[in-house]
Motif scaffolding. Sequence first.
Motif, PDB file in Angstrom:
ATOM      1  N   GLY A 167       0.786  -1.220   0.000  1.00 26.62           N
ATOM      2  CA  GLY A 167       0.000   0.000   0.000  1.00 26.62           C
ATOM      3  C   GLY A 167       0.822   1.275   0.000  1.00 26.62           C
ATOM      4  O   GLY A 167       0.367   2.308   0.491  1.00 26.62           O
ATOM      5  N   TRP A 168       2.047   1.209  -0.535  1.00 24.26           N
ATOM      6  CA  TRP A 168       2.885   2.404  -0.575  1.00 24.26           C
ATOM      7  C   TRP A 168       2.264   3.419  -1.535  1.00 24.26           C
ATOM      8  O   TRP A 168       1.809   3.062  -2.627  1.00 24.26           O
ATOM      9  CB  TRP A 168       4.298   2.065  -1.040  1.00 24.26           C
ATOM     10  CG  TRP A 168       5.074   1.210  -0.076  1.00 24.26           C
ATOM     11  CD1 TRP A 168       4.752   0.923   1.220  1.00 24.26           C
ATOM     12  CD2 TRP A 168       6.289   0.524  -0.342  1.00 24.26           C
ATOM     13  NE1 TRP A 168       5.701   0.103   1.771  1.00 24.26           N
ATOM     14  CE2 TRP A 168       6.664  -0.158   0.837  1.00 24.26           C
ATOM     15  CE3 TRP A 168       7.103   0.411  -1.451  1.00 24.26           C
ATOM     16  CZ2 TRP A 168       7.811  -0.927   0.926  1.00 24.26           C
ATOM     17  CZ3 TRP A 168       8.243  -0.351  -1.364  1.00 24.26           C
ATOM     18  CH2 TRP A 168       8.598  -1.011  -0.181  1.00 24.26           C
ATOM     19  N   PRO A 169       2.283   4.698  -1.159  1.00 22.77           N
ATOM     20  CA  PRO A 169       1.707   5.712  -2.046  1.00 22.77           C
ATOM     21  C   PRO A 169       2.668   6.071  -3.188  1.00 22.77           C
ATOM     22  O   PRO A 169       3.884   6.017  -3.026  1.00 22.77           O
ATOM     23  CB  PRO A 169       1.496   6.914  -1.119  1.00 22.77           C
ATOM     24  CG  PRO A 169       2.517   6.746  -0.039  1.00 22.77           C
ATOM     25  CD  PRO A 169       2.692   5.255   0.130  1.00 22.77           C
ATOM     26  N   GLN A 170       2.133   6.425  -4.315  1.00 17.89           N
ATOM     27  CA  GLN A 170       2.864   6.919  -5.483  1.00 17.89           C
ATOM     28  C   GLN A 170       4.000   5.992  -5.935  1.00 17.89           C
ATOM     29  O   GLN A 170       5.095   6.421  -6.264  1.00 17.89           O
ATOM     30  CB  GLN A 170       3.407   8.322  -5.209  1.00 17.89           C
ATOM     31  CG  GLN A 170       2.314   9.302  -4.876  1.00 17.89           C
ATOM     32  CD  GLN A 170       2.837  10.689  -4.579  1.00 17.89           C
ATOM     33  OE1 GLN A 170       4.031  10.902  -4.445  1.00 17.89           O
ATOM     34  NE2 GLN A 170       1.923  11.634  -4.494  1.00 17.89           N
ATOM     35  N   VAL A 171       3.705   4.716  -5.992  1.00 14.93           N
ATOM     36  CA  VAL A 171       4.706   3.726  -6.410  1.00 14.93           C
ATOM     37  C   VAL A 171       5.165   3.997  -7.834  1.00 14.93           C
ATOM     38  O   VAL A 171       6.357   3.907  -8.131  1.00 14.93           O
ATOM     39  CB  VAL A 171       4.152   2.283  -6.264  1.00 14.93           C
ATOM     40  CG1 VAL A 171       5.080   1.280  -6.900  1.00 14.93           C
ATOM     41  CG2 VAL A 171       3.917   1.962  -4.805  1.00 14.93           C
ATOM     42  N   ASP A 172       4.239   4.360  -8.710  1.00 14.58           N
ATOM     43  CA  ASP A 172       4.613   4.615 -10.105  1.00 14.58           C
ATOM     44  C   ASP A 172       5.620   5.763 -10.215  1.00 14.58           C
ATOM     45  O   ASP A 172       6.578   5.689 -10.986  1.00 14.58           O
ATOM     46  CB  ASP A 172       3.378   4.929 -10.954  1.00 14.58           C
ATOM     47  CG  ASP A 172       2.481   3.720 -11.142  1.00 14.58           C
ATOM     48  OD1 ASP A 172       2.974   2.582 -10.970  1.00 14.58           O
ATOM     49  OD2 ASP A 172       1.297   3.917 -11.457  1.00 14.58           O
ATOM     50  N   ALA A 173       5.411   6.813  -9.440  1.00 15.24           N
ATOM     51  CA  ALA A 173       6.338   7.951  -9.474  1.00 15.24           C
ATOM     52  C   ALA A 173       7.712   7.567  -8.923  1.00 15.24           C
ATOM     53  O   ALA A 173       8.745   8.005  -9.445  1.00 15.24           O
ATOM     54  CB  ALA A 173       5.763   9.119  -8.669  1.00 15.24           C
ATOM     55  N   ILE A 174       7.727   6.725  -7.898  1.00 13.62           N
ATOM     56  CA  ILE A 174       9.008   6.282  -7.324  1.00 13.62           C
ATOM     57  C   ILE A 174       9.761   5.423  -8.335  1.00 13.62           C
ATOM     58  O   ILE A 174      10.971   5.603  -8.544  1.00 13.62           O
ATOM     59  CB  ILE A 174       8.772   5.518  -6.007  1.00 13.62           C
ATOM     60  CG1 ILE A 174       8.176   6.451  -4.953  1.00 13.62           C
ATOM     61  CG2 ILE A 174      10.074   4.908  -5.500  1.00 13.62           C
ATOM     62  CD1 ILE A 174       7.663   5.735  -3.714  1.00 13.62           C
ATOM     63  N   VAL A 175       9.071   4.497  -8.979  1.00 11.41           N
ATOM     64  CA  VAL A 175       9.701   3.630  -9.982  1.00 11.41           C
ATOM     65  C   VAL A 175      10.227   4.455 -11.147  1.00 11.41           C
ATOM     66  O   VAL A 175      11.353   4.246 -11.621  1.00 11.41           O
ATOM     67  CB  VAL A 175       8.716   2.539 -10.454  1.00 11.41           C
ATOM     68  CG1 VAL A 175       9.245   1.796 -11.671  1.00 11.41           C
ATOM     69  CG2 VAL A 175       8.415   1.570  -9.323  1.00 11.41           C
ATOM     70  N   LEU A 176       9.438   5.400 -11.610  1.00  7.99           N
ATOM     71  CA  LEU A 176       9.861   6.272 -12.704  1.00  7.99           C
ATOM     72  C   LEU A 176      11.122   7.053 -12.320  1.00  7.99           C
ATOM     73  O   LEU A 176      12.070   7.152 -13.105  1.00  7.99           O
ATOM     74  CB  LEU A 176       8.733   7.231 -13.079  1.00  7.99           C
ATOM     75  CG  LEU A 176       9.044   8.211 -14.205  1.00  7.99           C
ATOM     76  CD1 LEU A 176       9.206   7.458 -15.516  1.00  7.99           C
ATOM     77  CD2 LEU A 176       7.954   9.248 -14.317  1.00  7.99           C
ATOM     78  N   THR A 177      11.151   7.569 -11.103  1.00  7.14           N
ATOM     79  CA  THR A 177      12.307   8.338 -10.634  1.00  7.14           C
ATOM     80  C   THR A 177      13.552   7.457 -10.539  1.00  7.14           C
ATOM     81  O   THR A 177      14.651   7.871 -10.949  1.00  7.14           O
ATOM     82  CB  THR A 177      12.005   8.976  -9.262  1.00  7.14           C
ATOM     83  OG1 THR A 177      10.849   9.802  -9.386  1.00  7.14           O
ATOM     84  CG2 THR A 177      13.169   9.800  -8.769  1.00  7.14           C
ATOM     85  N   LEU A 178      13.417   6.249 -10.008  1.00  6.15           N
ATOM     86  CA  LEU A 178      14.571   5.342  -9.902  1.00  6.15           C
ATOM     87  C   LEU A 178      15.110   4.963 -11.278  1.00  6.15           C
ATOM     88  O   LEU A 178      16.326   4.931 -11.492  1.00  6.15           O
ATOM     89  CB  LEU A 178      14.188   4.084  -9.117  1.00  6.15           C
ATOM     90  CG  LEU A 178      13.980   4.277  -7.613  1.00  6.15           C
ATOM     91  CD1 LEU A 178      13.353   3.034  -6.998  1.00  6.15           C
ATOM     92  CD2 LEU A 178      15.309   4.602  -6.946  1.00  6.15           C
ATOM     93  N   ASN A 179      14.204   4.684 -12.212  1.00  2.00           N
ATOM     94  CA  ASN A 179      14.651   4.347 -13.569  1.00  2.00           C
ATOM     95  C   ASN A 179      15.317   5.536 -14.256  1.00  2.00           C
ATOM     96  O   ASN A 179      16.331   5.377 -14.938  1.00  2.00           O
ATOM     97  CB  ASN A 179      13.490   3.825 -14.406  1.00  2.00           C
ATOM     98  CG  ASN A 179      13.139   2.400 -14.056  1.00  2.00           C
ATOM     99  OD1 ASN A 179      14.005   1.598 -13.736  1.00  2.00           O
ATOM    100  ND2 ASN A 179      11.865   2.076 -14.105  1.00  2.00           N
ATOM    101  N   ALA A 180      14.759   6.721 -14.064  1.00  2.22           N
ATOM    102  CA  ALA A 180      15.358   7.918 -14.652  1.00  2.22           C
ATOM    103  C   ALA A 180      16.745   8.175 -14.055  1.00  2.22           C
ATOM    104  O   ALA A 180      17.678   8.564 -14.771  1.00  2.22           O
ATOM    105  CB  ALA A 180      14.460   9.121 -14.442  1.00  2.22           C
ATOM    106  N   ALA A 181      16.906   7.964 -12.757  1.00  2.00           N
ATOM    107  CA  ALA A 181      18.217   8.138 -12.123  1.00  2.00           C
ATOM    108  C   ALA A 181      19.225   7.140 -12.684  1.00  2.00           C
ATOM    109  O   ALA A 181      20.384   7.482 -12.934  1.00  2.00           O
ATOM    110  CB  ALA A 181      18.088   7.979 -10.606  1.00  2.00           C
ATOM    111  N   GLY A 182      18.790   5.905 -12.908  1.00  2.00           N
ATOM    112  CA  GLY A 182      19.680   4.902 -13.498  1.00  2.00           C
ATOM    113  C   GLY A 182      20.118   5.280 -14.896  1.00  2.00           C
ATOM    114  O   GLY A 182      21.290   5.128 -15.257  1.00  2.00           O
TER     115      GLY A 182
END
Length: 140
Positions: free
Chosen positions: A39-54
């Motif tokens: 139930g973590w909030p804004q999972v899509d935004a976190i995943v997008l940010t991690l991929n963009a950082a990579g």
Amino acid sequence: METKTYAIPDAPYQALKWAGLVACPALATFVGAVGPAWGWPQVDAIVLTLNAAGVLVGALIGVTTATAKTAYATTEPQDATVKSSETPAADQVAGDAPATASADTPTDAGASAEAEAQDAYTAQLLAGVQGMPTAGGTDE
């Protein structure tokens, strides 16, 4: 023998390489898989940010590698033997290092053999891709 001078030292380069190529994609996958279950909030935004950082880190270390300056050491003698399949460039006289290195004039026999193997592999890949069916299901 050639040595390369990079814009950043080796230890930070290796750490960034690991972070960009291993850690960020693995962490993004983990958060994308586990986040919704917990139930973590804004999972899509976190995943997008991690991929963009990579991608950002990968691009930066790629530029660092591509712009590394090559220096030739003059303390070691060059191999003066030339195989029959190789023709030395005009500036490669036995015992002298080349004035400039380019992609089409290898500095040793090992590099030439490696380049030939890569060319053969690329040709096999292209042949396989050309034989694949298109999205419409027909060969063109």
